[in-house]
Design a protein around this motif. Structure first.
Motif, PDB file in Angstrom:
ATOM      1  N   GLY A 124     -39.940 -18.477 -15.043  1.00  0.00           N
ATOM      2  CA  GLY A 124     -39.788 -17.518 -13.951  1.00  0.00           C
ATOM      3  C   GLY A 124     -38.604 -16.593 -14.172  1.00  0.00           C
ATOM      4  N   SER A 125     -37.538 -17.141 -14.754  1.00  0.00           N
ATOM      5  CA  SER A 125     -36.353 -16.313 -15.018  1.00  0.00           C
ATOM      6  C   SER A 125     -36.674 -15.214 -16.028  1.00  0.00           C
ATOM      7  N   GLU A 126     -37.337 -15.599 -17.101  1.00  0.00           N
ATOM      8  CA  GLU A 126     -37.732 -14.597 -18.110  1.00  0.00           C
ATOM      9  C   GLU A 126     -38.684 -13.570 -17.515  1.00  0.00           C
ATOM     10  N   ILE A 262     -42.512  -8.256  -6.208  1.00  0.00           N
ATOM     11  CA  ILE A 262     -42.571  -9.488  -5.409  1.00  0.00           C
ATOM     12  C   ILE A 262     -42.514 -10.706  -6.323  1.00  0.00           C
ATOM     13  N   ASP A 263     -41.576 -11.587  -6.021  1.00  0.00           N
ATOM     14  CA  ASP A 263     -41.380 -12.790  -6.819  1.00  0.00           C
ATOM     15  C   ASP A 263     -42.225 -13.921  -6.233  1.00  0.00           C
ATOM     16  N   GLU A 264     -43.353 -14.173  -6.887  1.00  0.00           N
ATOM     17  CA  GLU A 264     -44.340 -15.158  -6.408  1.00  0.00           C
ATOM     18  C   GLU A 264     -44.185 -16.504  -7.118  1.00  0.00           C
ATOM     19  N   MET A 419     -37.774 -35.726  -1.289  1.00  0.00           N
ATOM     20  CA  MET A 419     -37.692 -34.599  -0.344  1.00  0.00           C
ATOM     21  C   MET A 419     -36.401 -33.880  -0.703  1.00  0.00           C
ATOM     22  N   ARG A 420     -36.459 -32.562  -0.818  1.00  0.00           N
ATOM     23  CA  ARG A 420     -35.329 -31.769  -1.296  1.00  0.00           C
ATOM     24  C   ARG A 420     -34.404 -31.470  -0.123  1.00  0.00           C
ATOM     25  N   ALA A 421     -33.086 -31.532  -0.360  1.00  0.00           N
ATOM     26  CA  ALA A 421     -32.114 -31.099   0.647  1.00  0.00           C
ATOM     27  C   ALA A 421     -31.521 -29.784   0.182  1.00  0.00           C
TER      28      ALA A 421
HETATM   29  N1  PXG Z   1     -38.151 -17.033  -8.958  1.00  0.00           N
HETATM   30  C1  PXG Z   1     -38.286 -17.928  -7.967  1.00  0.00           C
HETATM   31  C2  PXG Z   1     -38.756 -17.467  -6.619  1.00  0.00           C
HETATM   32  C3  PXG Z   1     -38.018 -19.276  -8.190  1.00  0.00           C
HETATM   33  O1  PXG Z   1     -38.143 -20.158  -7.193  1.00  0.00           O
HETATM   34  C4  PXG Z   1     -37.454 -18.705 -10.474  1.00  0.00           C
HETATM   35  C5  PXG Z   1     -37.752 -17.388 -10.185  1.00  0.00           C
HETATM   36  C6  PXG Z   1     -37.010 -19.047 -11.845  1.00  0.00           C
HETATM   37  O2  PXG Z   1     -37.965 -19.756 -12.531  1.00  0.00           O
HETATM   38  P1  PXG Z   1     -37.563 -20.659 -13.810  1.00  0.00           P
HETATM   39  O3  PXG Z   1     -38.912 -21.037 -14.357  1.00  0.00           O
HETATM   40  O4  PXG Z   1     -36.800 -19.806 -14.732  1.00  0.00           O
HETATM   41  O5  PXG Z   1     -36.765 -21.821 -13.310  1.00  0.00           O
HETATM   42  C7  PXG Z   1     -37.595 -19.681  -9.476  1.00  0.00           C
HETATM   43  C8  PXG Z   1     -37.285 -21.108  -9.785  1.00  0.00           C
HETATM   44  C9  PXG Z   1     -34.830 -25.525  -6.294  1.00  0.00           C
HETATM   45  C10 PXG Z   1     -35.252 -24.857  -7.559  1.00  0.00           C
HETATM   46  O6  PXG Z   1     -33.989 -26.407  -6.394  1.00  0.00           O
HETATM   47  C11 PXG Z   1     -36.029 -23.721  -7.528  1.00  0.00           C
HETATM   48  C12 PXG Z   1     -36.391 -23.112  -8.734  1.00  0.00           C
HETATM   49  C13 PXG Z   1     -35.972 -23.646  -9.940  1.00  0.00           C
HETATM   50  C14 PXG Z   1     -35.187 -24.789  -9.939  1.00  0.00           C
HETATM   51  C15 PXG Z   1     -34.816 -25.404  -8.754  1.00  0.00           C
HETATM   52  O7  PXG Z   1     -35.307 -25.209  -5.228  1.00  0.00           O
HETATM   53  N2  PXG Z   1     -37.107 -21.956  -8.671  1.00  0.00           N
END
Ligand code: PXG
Length: 460
Positions: A124-126, A262-264, A419-421
């Motif tokens: 997602g970051s890339e 939009i970040d899906e 469950m995430r906090a």
């Molecule tokens: N956009 C969104 C909306 C995300 O939730 C990323 C981009 C990045 O994706 P990558 O694959 O590079 O990790 C994310 C990732 C958490 C948590 O603790 C959420 C994410 C990743 C790690 C932990 O809620 N979301």
């Protein structure tokens, strides 16, 4: 796994290797060395198993991603077949592979209207980093090189590469790395529960949207490249926008000729009860970013989906687009993603998340509203949040936000629930395959852990 009970020598060996050599994401390594990592060894359906044989119900679908649940043969078979036939070749220099071609086609069928060309990345970051570059390139091709500032929101999470972390609005992502980079700014988000005060949710939605318009006017629309946002903010605390928010955001973006990206990554692939968060909230994006549920996390793959406005310009350019990864459209990852989407369609998982499965989940979630420690619940599709508060009337939090949430999360681990906090907001995002009885089990455990937390705090 209980950190105090006697543990096997095998688990201890893994913990020692890990503590000595593994630099973990988002971990305080001093604490980890003291306690030893929890070693997850296998998973099936909605359940994880640790190296001591303890079973946990995975209320987070990994990290919001395992839509089809664990252990699906169809995905394993698809990966195996691709590994044997074509374990690797690249998509550079006028080459493709069948899996990437078919995945692009499949995505054009399920993505929000108009999104029909796809660039593949591995996370997602890339994906967001790529989107930022494509948007910069678009404005350069359009002869508007000044339009370069990206506006995102406070409490947003868009990933951790230098650019994606700059886009992210969660404050702890920045200071360790001297971020954000220049050209990234943040405006208000529609977090009514934490910040709405006396406003109604709708008033707060308009307030948050107005902060975008104010920022565009302050910067000058001629300098603004795009607004970037998650339909529902995930890692920032499951912030669900009020009904009027997205229409107002779109009005503003159109008025000032600001692209809407939009970040899906979390909302995509059924999470909110439709294929995409854009469908749930009536958003018409110029571009989207997706990852996680694209392959149900079985393989690292992400995609940037592009609509006609940007796509036509990029596709009609005479010059080579100097961007791409060795693994863009990797055959094995693409094959697994394709099998994942076919399985989701065959089992009607999106329809179920928006129908009976989601409705049952939301009903059980809402029942926790009456709990003495809970100041409110909220949810959509198969997303849910539970706000732990000190004062139910004023939505007032306990001092040292995060302490009580961590306490509750620890009870969850000990009682077999993930469950995430997020601060003192407890968050759920289970596999879309979760059954009614598994949902009941999940919420019975969640209630028990809230009870245990209330007991710790002396709240009746
Ligand atoms: N956009 C969104 C909306 C995300 O939730 C990323 C981009 C990045 O994706 P990558 O694959 O590079 O990790 C994310 C990732 C958490 C948590 O603790 C959420 C994410 C990743 C790690 C932990 O809620 N979301």
């Amino acid at each position: 796994m209980s950190q105090t009970a006697a543990i096997s020598n095998q688990t201890k060996r893994w913990q020692e290797m890990d503590a000595a050599h593994h630099l973990h994401p988002f971990t305080t390594h001093k604490d980890l060395a003291r306690t030893g990592a929890r070693v997850i060894t296998r998973a099936e359906g909605v359940y994880l198993y640790d190296s001591e044989g303890k079973r946990l119900i995975d209320g987070m679908a990994g990290l919001w991603c395992v839509q089809v649940g664990y252990g699906r043969e169809e995905l394993a078979e698809a990966g195996y077949k691709a590994l044997k036939e074509l374990p690797y070749y690249n998509n550079f220099f006028q080459t493709t592979n069948p899996y990437a071609a078919e995945l692009s086609q499949k995505l054009s069928e399920v993505c929000p209207k108009g999104i029909d060309r796809f660039f593949f990345a591995n996370s997602g970051s890339e994906g967001n980093d790529s989107a930022i570059k494509l948007i910069r390139y678009y404005w350069n091709l359009m002869g508007k090189p000044k339009k370069k500032t990206f506006i995102a929101r406070k409490k947003s999470y868009h990933g951790v590469t230098l650019a994606a972390a700059s886009l992210s609005g969660l404050p702890h992502l920045h200071p360790q790395f001297d971020l954000p980079l220049p050209g990234f700014v943040h405006v208000e988000c529609p977090d009514w529960f934490a910040e709405g005060g006396e406003r109604t949710p709708e008033e707060h939605g308009l307030f948050a949207a107005k902060s975008l318009e104010d920022k565009i006017l302050e910067l000058g629309a001629e300098n603004v490249a795009a607004f970037v946002a998650e339909p529902v903010q995930g890692a920032g605390g499951l912030i669900i926008p009020p009904a009027n928010y997205w229409a107002e955001i779109q009005r503003i973006c159109r008025k000032y000729d600001v692209l809407l990206h939009i970040d899906e990554v979390i909302c995509g692939f059924g999470r909110t009860g439709n294929w995409f968060g854009c469908d749930t909230y009536g958003i018409e994006p110029d571009m989207i970013n997706m990852a996680k549920g694209l392959s149900s996390g079985y393989q690292p793959i992400a995609a940037v989906g592009v609509g006609a406005r940007v796509g036509d310009v990029l596709f009609n350019s005479d010059e080579e687009m100097a961007h791409g990864y060795t693994y863009s459209g990797h055959p094995v990852a693409a094959a697994v993603a394709l099998a994942n989407l076919e399985l989701m369609q065959k089992e009607k998982l999106v329809e179920k998340a928006g129908g009976a499965t989601g409705a049952h989940f939301q009903k059980r979630l809402a029942e926790l509203d009456a709990h003495p420690l809970v100041g409110g619940t909220r949810g959509v599709g198969l997303l849910g949040a539970i706000e732990i508060v000190k004062d139910r009337k004023t939505r007032g939090k306990f001092p040292d936000v995060g302490t009580v949430g961590a306490q509750c999360r620890n009870h969850c681990f000990s009682n077999g629930l993930i469950m995430r906090a997020i601060g003192d907001t407890m968050v759920l995002s289970p596999p879309l395959t979760i059954t009614e009885s598994e949902t009941d089990e999940l919420f019975a455990l969640a209630r028990r852990c809230l009870d245990l937390t209330a007991k710790d705090l002396g709240v009746a």
